[in-house]
Motif scaffolding. Sequence first.
Motif, short mmCIF file in Angstrom:
data_model
loop_
_atom_site.label_atom_id
_atom_site.label_comp_id
_atom_site.label_asym_id
_atom_site.label_seq_id
_atom_site.Cartn_x
_atom_site.Cartn_y
_atom_site.Cartn_z
N SER A 245 41.28 12.09 69.31
CA SER A 245 40.50 12.88 70.27
C SER A 245 39.72 13.96 69.52
O SER A 245 40.30 14.79 68.82
CB SER A 245 41.43 13.53 71.30
N THR A 247 37.66 17.28 69.30
CA THR A 247 37.62 18.52 70.08
C THR A 247 36.80 19.59 69.36
O THR A 247 36.50 19.47 68.17
CB THR A 247 39.04 19.06 70.32
N GLN A 253 37.76 18.75 74.59
CA GLN A 253 37.20 17.48 74.17
C GLN A 253 35.67 17.56 74.16
O GLN A 253 35.07 18.12 75.07
CB GLN A 253 37.64 16.36 75.10
N ASP A 256 31.15 13.70 76.57
CA ASP A 256 30.96 12.25 76.54
C ASP A 256 29.58 11.93 75.98
O ASP A 256 28.59 12.59 76.31
CB ASP A 256 31.10 11.66 77.94
N THR A 278 31.46 8.83 72.23
CA THR A 278 32.77 9.26 72.73
C THR A 278 32.86 9.10 74.24
O THR A 278 31.89 9.31 74.97
CB THR A 278 33.05 10.73 72.37
N ILE A 279 34.03 8.72 74.68
CA ILE A 279 34.41 8.75 76.10
C ILE A 279 35.77 9.42 76.15
O ILE A 279 36.71 8.99 75.48
CB ILE A 279 34.48 7.33 76.71
N ASN A 280 35.85 10.52 76.91
CA ASN A 280 37.07 11.33 76.94
C ASN A 280 37.49 11.76 75.53
O ASN A 280 38.67 11.78 75.20
CB ASN A 280 38.21 10.57 77.62
N GLY A 281 36.50 12.06 74.72
CA GLY A 281 36.77 12.59 73.39
C GLY A 281 37.02 11.56 72.30
O GLY A 281 37.13 11.91 71.13
#
Length: 410
Positions: A245, A247, A253, A256, A278-281
Amino acid sequence: MKKISFYILPFFIFTLFVFAGIQSTKKTAQFKLIENTKSFVAGNPITLVFQCSSKTASADLYLIHSYSKIIVNAKNENGKLVFKLPLLFTEKTGNVNWYLISNSEKKSFGNFKITPNNNTQTEIENYLGPRTILTGNQNFTMIVTVPTDGYDNPKEDNTLVLIKDQFLENTTTESIKTAHFIAWKNIYSRTQAGKMLVSSQCEQTSTREIETDIYPSIATDFNIRYERNHDFADGNQITKLITTSITDQYGNQVSDGTLVTFYITNSSNIVLKTYAATINGVAIGQILHPDHKETYRIKAYVTGIAESPSITINYKPLIEKFPYTFSKNNRTITVGPLTSFMNQIVPNGIKVELKIIHNNQVIETKQVDSYEGKARFTLSPSFYKEKQYQFEITTLGITQKTKIISYEIH
């Protein structure tokens, strides 16, 4: 003689009287403002009345205002010149200078002020920007509030305005007085990403909320890993490259769609690249397995911002050797069947290369794709007229060289 003097004297007196009368009509009319009011409220009627020494005299009133410049004609009412200002002119605040002009000469001048009308419904204009900011206490958005009266005139300085901002469960209210007709405030970002709502209130009027999005700030370094079904170089399966992930420095995060580039360096120092958003980080890239034994060294970047440590992926050869046959007077060479690690037929499209050698020199190289595990090459007698050829066959990273093949020449 006495009789003549008696007639001349009355005529002389009459002439003096007529001359004096003519001179009196040429005297300049005098004008005087009756009520010198210095302040008026916007929207209320404004009338300027001048006392005039002549009931027949006329004059014009020249008005200079930041809104416009106009000339108002007078109405003479029994020696009083009455100037009624247009309604539209009276609804705009500001300083007004006036000049009374008669016979093209300035007779009098003065000024007054039109102030906002506090008896009308207060209106508010809000301006907020930027509408997107990054997390961190150094970033802010600014709200500018302009309270006005019912005629769209800015309120006077020191008018109290309440500016409110709400983020997650916290609401902040600050009282600010207007200066130069506006009230403003810098609203700083938070360390969490989210949506911030801003509004203002003046007297009994409140505005609708305005949204500002707080986005994560720049990414920090991250790690990558890989997933695959097997470790064979079959040129068919997919290896997934997965980031941890990603951040910002506050643990949010990243947004998207943040682009991650995976740099892949093979054993020949050739660089390949693949991309993922990225999707959800998390970014997940994909690479095709090589079709021969290979080692990949992979490093990922959020360009110019963050990077990952390198990882290494090894791919084992799919086969150790392969069969081939000659047919039709050795003019057809069939490579295969090519089988994989479970003895299954390899997927269609595997590259098979054939080098044609004569007197230890490569005279031509052919390449075809496999179909149902086989690849075929045909040597036409019209083009290949030598008595002997040798062949070198390469597929799936494995190279095999045939013996010298002889041909009949007609």
